[in-house]
Structure formats: structure tokens, C-alpha cells
Design a protein around this motif. Sequence first.
Motif, PDB file in Angstrom:
ATOM      1  N   SER A 374    -133.756  45.025  27.004  1.00  0.00           N
ATOM      2  CA  SER A 374    -133.642  46.242  26.201  1.00  0.00           C
ATOM      3  C   SER A 374    -132.925  45.969  24.883  1.00  0.00           C
ATOM      4  N   HIS A 375    -132.217  44.850  24.801  1.00  0.00           N
ATOM      5  CA  HIS A 375    -131.472  44.487  23.598  1.00  0.00           C
ATOM      6  C   HIS A 375    -131.818  43.032  23.259  1.00  0.00           C
ATOM      7  N   PRO A 376    -132.926  42.823  22.551  1.00  0.00           N
ATOM      8  CA  PRO A 376    -133.390  41.452  22.285  1.00  0.00           C
ATOM      9  C   PRO A 376    -132.349  40.556  21.639  1.00  0.00           C
ATOM     10  N   GLU A 377    -131.414  41.141  20.866  1.00  0.00           N
ATOM     11  CA  GLU A 377    -130.395  40.297  20.250  1.00  0.00           C
ATOM     12  C   GLU A 377    -129.492  39.662  21.308  1.00  0.00           C
ATOM     13  N   VAL A 378    -129.286  40.348  22.425  1.00  0.00           N
ATOM     14  CA  VAL A 378    -128.497  39.783  23.521  1.00  0.00           C
ATOM     15  C   VAL A 378    -129.262  38.639  24.179  1.00  0.00           C
ATOM     16  N   LEU A 379    -130.562  38.856  24.412  1.00  0.00           N
ATOM     17  CA  LEU A 379    -131.388  37.789  24.989  1.00  0.00           C
ATOM     18  C   LEU A 379    -131.396  36.577  24.067  1.00  0.00           C
ATOM     19  N   ALA A 380    -131.529  36.799  22.741  1.00  0.00           N
ATOM     20  CA  ALA A 380    -131.549  35.694  21.783  1.00  0.00           C
ATOM     21  C   ALA A 380    -130.241  34.901  21.839  1.00  0.00           C
ATOM     22  N   ALA A 381    -129.108  35.613  21.965  1.00  0.00           N
ATOM     23  CA  ALA A 381    -127.812  34.930  22.032  1.00  0.00           C
ATOM     24  C   ALA A 381    -127.718  34.072  23.289  1.00  0.00           C
ATOM     25  N   LYS A 382    -128.185  34.604  24.410  1.00  0.00           N
ATOM     26  CA  LYS A 382    -128.134  33.841  25.661  1.00  0.00           C
ATOM     27  C   LYS A 382    -128.996  32.586  25.575  1.00  0.00           C
ATOM     28  N   LEU A 383    -130.203  32.726  25.041  1.00  0.00           N
ATOM     29  CA  LEU A 383    -131.096  31.574  24.937  1.00  0.00           C
ATOM     30  C   LEU A 383    -130.511  30.527  23.977  1.00  0.00           C
ATOM     31  N   GLY A 384    -129.971  30.999  22.864  1.00  0.00           N
ATOM     32  CA  GLY A 384    -129.382  30.067  21.899  1.00  0.00           C
ATOM     33  C   GLY A 384    -128.197  29.317  22.469  1.00  0.00           C
ATOM     34  N   GLN A 385    -127.315  30.020  23.191  1.00  0.00           N
ATOM     35  CA  GLN A 385    -126.141  29.375  23.790  1.00  0.00           C
ATOM     36  C   GLN A 385    -126.536  28.355  24.848  1.00  0.00           C
ATOM     37  N   ALA A 386    -127.678  28.605  25.514  1.00  0.00           N
ATOM     38  CA  ALA A 386    -128.128  27.670  26.543  1.00  0.00           C
ATOM     39  C   ALA A 386    -128.819  26.448  25.947  1.00  0.00           C
ATOM     40  N   GLY A 387    -129.099  26.479  24.631  1.00  0.00           N
ATOM     41  CA  GLY A 387    -129.732  25.341  23.991  1.00  0.00           C
ATOM     42  C   GLY A 387    -131.241  25.391  23.937  1.00  0.00           C
ATOM     43  N   VAL A 388    -131.819  26.564  24.228  1.00  0.00           N
ATOM     44  CA  VAL A 388    -133.284  26.695  24.143  1.00  0.00           C
ATOM     45  C   VAL A 388    -133.698  26.513  22.679  1.00  0.00           C
ATOM     46  N   PRO A 389    -134.636  25.625  22.406  1.00  0.00           N
ATOM     47  CA  PRO A 389    -135.003  25.340  21.010  1.00  0.00           C
ATOM     48  C   PRO A 389    -135.862  26.443  20.411  1.00  0.00           C
ATOM     49  N   ARG A 390    -135.776  26.545  19.098  1.00  0.00           N
ATOM     50  CA  ARG A 390    -136.629  27.488  18.366  1.00  0.00           C
ATOM     51  C   ARG A 390    -137.887  26.782  17.894  1.00  0.00           C
ATOM     52  N   ALA A 391    -138.995  27.531  17.928  1.00  0.00           N
ATOM     53  CA  ALA A 391    -140.249  26.991  17.430  1.00  0.00           C
ATOM     54  C   ALA A 391    -140.494  27.409  15.998  1.00  0.00           C
ATOM     55  N   ARG A 392    -139.829  28.496  15.572  1.00  0.00           N
ATOM     56  CA  ARG A 392    -140.020  29.048  14.230  1.00  0.00           C
ATOM     57  C   ARG A 392    -138.888  30.020  13.971  1.00  0.00           C
TER      58      ARG A 392
END
Length: 432
Positions: A374-392
Motif C-alpha cells: 500500500s506504500h510503495p516507498e516502504v517496499l522500495a526502501a526494504k528492497l534497497g536495504q536488502a541489496g536488490v539491484p535496480r534495472a533502471r
Amino acid sequence: MTFETPAAPGPIRLIRSAWQTDDLHSATRLSALVASAALLRVRRGVYVDAAAWITSPPWIRAQIAVAAMAHRRPNSLFCRESALLLHGLPLTTTPPHVTLRTNDASLVGIGRREPMTGTTIAENWLAAYRTRFHDDHTTTAALLNVPTRRFETVLPRGMTRGAAREAQRRGTGPQAQVRLPASALPAVAGPEPGYLVEPLELVLPDAVSRMPFPDAVAVLDAFLAHQARGNLAAPPDPAPDPVTWGEAFLSHRLTGRWKAALGFADAHAESPGESVSRALIHQLGFAAPTLQVWIATDVGDQRVDFEWTVQGSSRTSPEVQRIVGEFDGRGKYLDEALLRGRPAKEVHYAEKLREDAIRRTGRGMVRWDWTDLSHPEVLAAKLGQAGVPRARPESRPTTVVMPGTSPPWLSLPAETSGPDNSTTQEGWVSSG
């Protein structure tokens, strides 16, 4: 005839008013039962056990309203979100309307919300219900009915609405329809003749092209999975490439939205939560994960929702890093069918042991739930902290508002539909 909630689990049965053997109409008796808080009226002449409605979550009430409309008007032709439900496809939010087709332009739009308590004032009905069932928590919000929304038939490209109406009057423009059984909605018993529903090759592009991208992906993931397993109640006939569906009536803009969602859909997603997660991961600019990966651990093979493989970027970092992603639906800990007789605490502890075993393989791990979606910015923070790479670079995903507890079928965006079958809605961010 009794009107108490059945002791054994099973579909909710609606009560239809009719003439009785004593030549009296049952509506009088049923109205009295409404006044005494034993029943509620879902549609004119169609009633439901009051406790069954009050104790049902919103998504089950939506099914009850669809079934009530079919009982009330057996020739109702269901379209869009109601048709998706009847075809067994998931919606990510509870639909606020029962959606029907109509040939009468004067009926287009949202109908009046019928009072469920009949002529009894809602507050008075609620007081009687609380006394009857010793319930101090229910409020009048539970007595809000699900209104009906009617749409004219889809408008073929190149045809004016006036010409389409004339074709309907002459009977040269029949509406495509299939009949589904009375059991199409698992939570409630439908009318004996079943339901008239638009076929999948019409309802899918018509409904999905108007949904937010994550919601559309959830529907299409489930469709592809059902199609692969042969679980569709009414398979498309004929079954051409779904990419071509809707070409005869969708606008160029809606055609693009339909093809974008269909091209992204994946039959391997196993739940609406996983589908919405995958769509948001894409919209947030992260690399696409591999779905449903088996991992060998010291407590046995474990299957995970998502996995990313990250190549090392320096001599000091590992050559390959693997990161596991898991969508954590509440049903895992609350749904009796999923618990299989085990206490929720036991399931929660077993899940912890499973996670520890996965981490011992050297993998990182990130978890999220409906609140995070419901809060994509929270999901983005979790993925970033875990080291999930960005494609773009990050785009601006649609916020998905979820219920507190995710339903077994999980969307109906706000829309404005005009006489030309067009829709005004925020565009998707689904590039890449």
C-alpha cells in the motif's frame, strides 16, 4: 422454513420472496423478519440471514450482492468486475458495485443504494440485532448495501453509440454471453439457472485495460495460471492469441494498457499478493526476480516466492550474491485452510525456522506484506536495504490500497465512463 445461519460450513443461501401455498405472498413475512433483525434485504425480494451478512468480510458481501442480483433478475448480464469474479479471477480490492450491461441508455450509471433494513431505520434495526445476537461491536456501516452500476455494450471501433443502439433495437447486435453454474461464486449459492456473464475474451480486455497496472497483473497472472491448468469455468471459444482480444472495441490507449499488462503477466505467480509485488517491483525500477525458486537447505528443500542473483562488483565482494524475497500474506497465519489445524503460533515459529535455514545458505532475505504494498516507498526502501539491484531509474508506481486482511480473491479503480465507452484514469507507469 428457518432463517438461522446453518451450523455446517457451506455457501450462504439467499431467500427469495414468492407466493405461498396459503395464497399469501412471503414478502410480508420476510419483511417482518427484517424488522426483527433476523434478515436483511439485499435486493428487492431477495434476503439474506442477518448474521451471515454481518459476519462476512466485504469481499464475501460483494459476492452476495452479485448472487442477489442474479436471483432478482435472472437475465442480468454481468460484465467487468462482477464478471471477473464469476469467472473465478481475483480482484485486489473489494468491488464497490455490481456491474451489469444494459440496452437502456437511461439506466446507465450507478443505481440507488437499496436500504437493507427495509422500512426500519438502520439504527433501530441495529439495536434489535445487538439484542438478538449480543453484539456490541457492529455499526451501521455494516448495513451499507452494494449498489448496481450499469454500462452500455462495448462500442465497436468505427461505430457511433447511436448506431450501436439501433443495432441493439433491431436485434442485429447481440451481446456476447456465456452461462456459468450457480456454484460460480463459492461463498454464496446462485440461482438454479446460473449466471449470464460476458465471455473472457470480452470481459478481460474491457475490465483489465481500465485497472491500475498491479491490479491488472494480478488478474492476468491468475488467468494464465487457470488457462494452463484447464481450470477456467468457461474457456474462450475460439481461443485466439489473447493479445488480439479487444482490438475490435478498445481505444488505442486502452489497447496499449491491455497489451502491456498481458505481456508482463506470468502464470508462475501463485497469489494476488505475489502478482502485485512483482508489478510494483517492476514499477519501482528493480531488477526482475526469478519466481518460485527451490533452495536446498539443511532442513530440506524450500521454495521461495522470489530470488535475485547479483554479480559481485569488486574483489572484496562475493562473486555472486543471492537475495530471497517473500510476500507475507496474513492468510498464512490466520486462514484455517492454510493452517491445517495447527495453531498460528506454531506456523509462525515454523516459518522462522525456515527463514533461518534459508539464511544459512548465505542468501540475504527481505519480506513484505500488504501494508508495504500500500506504500510503495516502504517496499522500495526494504528492497534497497536488502541489496536488490535496480534495472533502471525509479518510476512512479500506482499506490495499491489493500484491505486489512487480504481476501482469497483480491480491484476496482475510480473511473468515469462516458457514452462513447471511454474512460478517464491516471495512466500506468510500466515502461521497461
